[in-house]
Design an enzyme around this catalytic site. Sequence first.
Site, PDB file in Angstrom:
ATOM      1  N   SER A 124      34.502   2.572 -58.029  1.00 44.63           N
ATOM      2  CA  SER A 124      35.767   2.170 -57.405  1.00 44.63           C
ATOM      3  C   SER A 124      36.664   1.364 -58.346  1.00 44.63           C
ATOM      4  CB  SER A 124      35.444   1.323 -56.174  1.00 44.63           C
ATOM      5  OG  SER A 124      36.577   0.607 -55.750  1.00 44.63           O
ATOM      6  N   GLU A 126      38.100  -1.114 -57.459  1.00 40.93           N
ATOM      7  CA  GLU A 126      37.870  -2.525 -57.124  1.00 40.93           C
ATOM      8  C   GLU A 126      37.062  -3.217 -58.219  1.00 40.93           C
ATOM      9  OE1 GLU A 126      38.741  -4.662 -54.518  1.00 40.93           O
ATOM     10  OE2 GLU A 126      40.202  -3.147 -53.988  1.00 40.93           O
ATOM     11  N   TYR A 148      31.993  -6.668 -52.601  1.00 42.24           N
ATOM     12  CA  TYR A 148      32.058  -5.195 -52.698  1.00 42.24           C
ATOM     13  C   TYR A 148      32.276  -4.771 -54.152  1.00 42.24           C
ATOM     14  CZ  TYR A 148      34.062  -0.489 -52.406  1.00 42.24           C
ATOM     15  OH  TYR A 148      34.341   0.849 -52.609  1.00 42.24           O
TER      16      TYR A 148
HETATM   17  P1  NDP Z   1      33.648   5.655 -45.568  1.00 40.02           P
HETATM   18  O1  NDP Z   1      33.478   4.230 -45.187  1.00 40.02           O
HETATM   19  O2  NDP Z   1      34.620   6.497 -44.817  1.00 40.02           O
HETATM   20  O3  NDP Z   1      32.216   6.375 -45.483  1.00 40.02           O
HETATM   21  C1  NDP Z   1      31.040   5.715 -45.830  1.00 40.02           C
HETATM   22  C2  NDP Z   1      29.860   6.586 -45.457  1.00 40.02           C
HETATM   23  O4  NDP Z   1      28.645   5.925 -45.865  1.00 40.02           O
HETATM   24  C3  NDP Z   1      29.727   6.865 -43.961  1.00 40.02           C
HETATM   25  O5  NDP Z   1      29.342   8.211 -43.787  1.00 40.02           O
HETATM   26  C4  NDP Z   1      28.587   5.934 -43.554  1.00 40.02           C
HETATM   27  O6  NDP Z   1      27.876   6.396 -42.437  1.00 40.02           O
HETATM   28  C5  NDP Z   1      27.721   6.019 -44.788  1.00 40.02           C
HETATM   29  N1  NDP Z   1      26.755   4.922 -44.895  1.00 40.02           N
HETATM   30  C6  NDP Z   1      27.030   3.589 -44.889  1.00 40.02           C
HETATM   31  N2  NDP Z   1      25.886   2.904 -45.019  1.00 40.02           N
HETATM   32  C7  NDP Z   1      24.886   3.797 -45.121  1.00 40.02           C
HETATM   33  C8  NDP Z   1      23.487   3.694 -45.272  1.00 40.02           C
HETATM   34  N3  NDP Z   1      22.877   2.500 -45.358  1.00 40.02           N
HETATM   35  N4  NDP Z   1      22.759   4.829 -45.356  1.00 40.02           N
HETATM   36  C9  NDP Z   1      23.348   6.031 -45.260  1.00 40.02           C
HETATM   37  N5  NDP Z   1      24.669   6.202 -45.091  1.00 40.02           N
HETATM   38  C10 NDP Z   1      25.426   5.088 -45.031  1.00 40.02           C
HETATM   39  O7  NDP Z   1      33.984   5.669 -47.141  1.00 40.02           O
HETATM   40  P2  NDP Z   1      34.920   6.675 -47.967  1.00 40.02           P
HETATM   41  O8  NDP Z   1      34.638   8.060 -47.574  1.00 40.02           O
HETATM   42  O9  NDP Z   1      36.311   6.167 -47.957  1.00 40.02           O
HETATM   43  O10 NDP Z   1      34.382   6.411 -49.453  1.00 40.02           O
HETATM   44  C11 NDP Z   1      33.310   7.145 -49.998  1.00 40.02           C
HETATM   45  C12 NDP Z   1      32.713   6.367 -51.161  1.00 40.02           C
HETATM   46  O11 NDP Z   1      33.713   6.179 -52.160  1.00 40.02           O
HETATM   47  C13 NDP Z   1      32.211   4.978 -50.804  1.00 40.02           C
HETATM   48  O12 NDP Z   1      31.095   4.713 -51.626  1.00 40.02           O
HETATM   49  C14 NDP Z   1      33.360   4.066 -51.188  1.00 40.02           C
HETATM   50  O13 NDP Z   1      32.925   2.759 -51.446  1.00 40.02           O
HETATM   51  C15 NDP Z   1      33.853   4.780 -52.437  1.00 40.02           C
HETATM   52  N6  NDP Z   1      35.254   4.573 -52.764  1.00 40.02           N
HETATM   53  C16 NDP Z   1      36.222   4.820 -51.825  1.00 40.02           C
HETATM   54  C17 NDP Z   1      37.539   4.654 -52.138  1.00 40.02           C
HETATM   55  C18 NDP Z   1      38.619   4.955 -51.150  1.00 40.02           C
HETATM   56  O14 NDP Z   1      39.771   4.586 -51.413  1.00 40.02           O
HETATM   57  N7  NDP Z   1      38.329   5.634 -50.049  1.00 40.02           N
HETATM   58  C19 NDP Z   1      37.957   4.200 -53.493  1.00 40.02           C
HETATM   59  C20 NDP Z   1      36.863   4.093 -54.426  1.00 40.02           C
HETATM   60  C21 NDP Z   1      35.562   4.247 -54.058  1.00 40.02           C
HETATM   61  P3  NDP Z   1      28.214   5.915 -40.913  1.00 40.02           P
HETATM   62  O15 NDP Z   1      29.175   6.971 -40.402  1.00 40.02           O
HETATM   63  O16 NDP Z   1      26.894   5.920 -40.275  1.00 40.02           O
HETATM   64  O17 NDP Z   1      28.844   4.567 -41.014  1.00 40.02           O
HETATM   65  P1  GDP Z   2      41.091  -2.218 -50.681  1.00 35.02           P
HETATM   66  O1  GDP Z   2      42.058  -2.080 -51.807  1.00 35.02           O
HETATM   67  O2  GDP Z   2      39.851  -1.402 -50.860  1.00 35.02           O
HETATM   68  O3  GDP Z   2      40.779  -3.617 -50.313  1.00 35.02           O
HETATM   69  O4  GDP Z   2      41.816  -1.482 -49.425  1.00 35.02           O
HETATM   70  P2  GDP Z   2      42.503  -2.038 -48.090  1.00 35.02           P
HETATM   71  O5  GDP Z   2      43.261  -0.899 -47.530  1.00 35.02           O
HETATM   72  O6  GDP Z   2      41.499  -2.700 -47.195  1.00 35.02           O
HETATM   73  O7  GDP Z   2      43.507  -3.180 -48.600  1.00 35.02           O
HETATM   74  C1  GDP Z   2      44.552  -2.904 -49.501  1.00 35.02           C
HETATM   75  C2  GDP Z   2      45.414  -4.148 -49.676  1.00 35.02           C
HETATM   76  O8  GDP Z   2      46.124  -4.398 -48.466  1.00 35.02           O
HETATM   77  C3  GDP Z   2      44.654  -5.424 -50.018  1.00 35.02           C
HETATM   78  O9  GDP Z   2      45.347  -6.112 -51.027  1.00 35.02           O
HETATM   79  C4  GDP Z   2      44.729  -6.248 -48.726  1.00 35.02           C
HETATM   80  O10 GDP Z   2      44.700  -7.641 -48.899  1.00 35.02           O
HETATM   81  C5  GDP Z   2      46.079  -5.801 -48.211  1.00 35.02           C
HETATM   82  N1  GDP Z   2      46.269  -6.046 -46.769  1.00 35.02           N
HETATM   83  C6  GDP Z   2      47.263  -6.770 -46.212  1.00 35.02           C
HETATM   84  N2  GDP Z   2      47.103  -6.847 -44.894  1.00 35.02           N
HETATM   85  C7  GDP Z   2      45.974  -6.137 -44.599  1.00 35.02           C
HETATM   86  C8  GDP Z   2      45.303  -5.852 -43.374  1.00 35.02           C
HETATM   87  O11 GDP Z   2      45.699  -6.264 -42.295  1.00 35.02           O
HETATM   88  N3  GDP Z   2      44.164  -5.089 -43.468  1.00 35.02           N
HETATM   89  C9  GDP Z   2      43.707  -4.616 -44.662  1.00 35.02           C
HETATM   90  N4  GDP Z   2      42.608  -3.847 -44.700  1.00 35.02           N
HETATM   91  N5  GDP Z   2      44.322  -4.895 -45.833  1.00 35.02           N
HETATM   92  C10 GDP Z   2      45.448  -5.634 -45.797  1.00 35.02           C
END
Ligand code: NDP
Ligand code: GDP
Length: 331
Positions: A124, A126, A148
């Site tokens: 990520s 992050e 995270y």
């Molecule tokens: P989501 O939160 O939408 O999905 C996370 C998935 O992980 C869900 O299917 C969840 O299952 C599963 N999960 C969580 N804990 C466990 C566990 N202990 N065992 C098995 N499965 C588990 O994330 P995204 O699809 O947005 O992201 C996918 C990956 O990419 C993540 O690793 C995220 O950190 C990373 N990422 C995402 C970004 C983004 O902007 N979306 C940016 C960069 C990295 P359940 O439905 O049961 O909760």
């Molecule tokens: P992140 O970049 O993975 O933390 O994705 P988020 O969508 O959770 O947050 C993106 C940015 O939006 C971060 O800088 C947050 O601090 C900002 N932000 C401001 N208000 C909010 C809020 O109400 N919820 C979330 N999730 N983020 C917020």
Amino acid sequence: MQKRALVTGVTGQDGSYLAEFLLEKGYKVYGLRRRTSTPNYENVEHIKDRIHWLSGDLTDLASLIEAVKTSDPDEVYNLAAQSFVAASWPQPLLTGQITALSVTNMLEAVRIMKPTARFYQASSSEMFGKVVETPQKETTPFYPRSPYGVAKVYGHWITVNYRESFNMFACSGILFNHESPRRGLEFVTRKVTDAVARIKLGIQSELRMGNMDSLRDWGFAGDYIKAMWLMLQQEEADDYVISTGEMHTVRELLEVAFSYVGLNYEDYVVIDPEFVRPAEVDLLLGDCTKAKEKLGWTLDVGFEQLIKMMVDEDMKRVKAEDRYNQLMLSH
Ligand code: NDP
Ligand code: GDP
């Protein structure tokens, strides 16, 4: 021969788009799902019957070994994580267990059962946190700003380490924020587009927000999962930044979403300290030149198009939910 893929986190945003994409390509897709009292298949309802479901949890190595044994995968996509930054302060240990240490569980399961499988780790932006250079690229040093982010740094380096130690084909995709109508409701884009729909339909009156000045490089998840697949089709395993190369403030996000339905965000937004984070990532901007040149990766959906698509989908969903609620009330 039909290719086989094992996807963890398949019920999440990225997992659902990736599963669709792999099925379209003719893969046999195995999805790892953890047991919950109330299963949530919302993102994968339309392809649920085409996925081969495996029960397991990323924190349970035995279940992962069994999953790799059963699926015998050519490709493993490790997408599962505790993925919400804000939740990582109140739950730092859980975040460490799932998002950091469990990457080693998954790598171990692959190393023991199918070391030739190609492995993708969902890293990520992050990890760049308090950025030390802009834009951020593969060589930019990490400075995570949340439990995270710290956990993702571990996941990234253990993936690199397994590649270098065991000669495994292990790639790490450093993906910048990517969104879609399937994004979790607590993330800022989806929180905003859902609120816009509710406010427009008269169901909600205000939107409570945190820091509106932070800048993010927001792309469309449907574009980003293609990069994951491309990484595993190369001759050599490597790490890649995936981003749009454009950044916008949270304020701009509000402007685009509210004005799309003819509203002014300033009439509805209330700043609430509850949503301000203990440490903020002020700015993320990716340079994905390497992915463009080596993978030939391109993106189709830009920022405004993405936000409008999300508002459109939330309008449809909220309207349908509202109709259902009215119907229930009238009986
Ligand atoms: P989501 O939160 O939408 O999905 C996370 C998935 O992980 C869900 O299917 C969840 O299952 C599963 N999960 C969580 N804990 C466990 C566990 N202990 N065992 C098995 N499965 C588990 O994330 P995204 O699809 O947005 O992201 C996918 C990956 O990419 C993540 O690793 C995220 O950190 C990373 N990422 C995402 C970004 C983004 O902007 N979306 C940016 C960069 C990295 P359940 O439905 O049961 O909760
Ligand atoms: P992140 O970049 O993975 O933390 O994705 P988020 O969508 O959770 O947050 C993106 C940015 O939006 C971060 O800088 C947050 O601090 C900002 N932000 C401001 N208000 C909010 C809020 O109400 N919820 C979330 N999730 N983020 C917020």
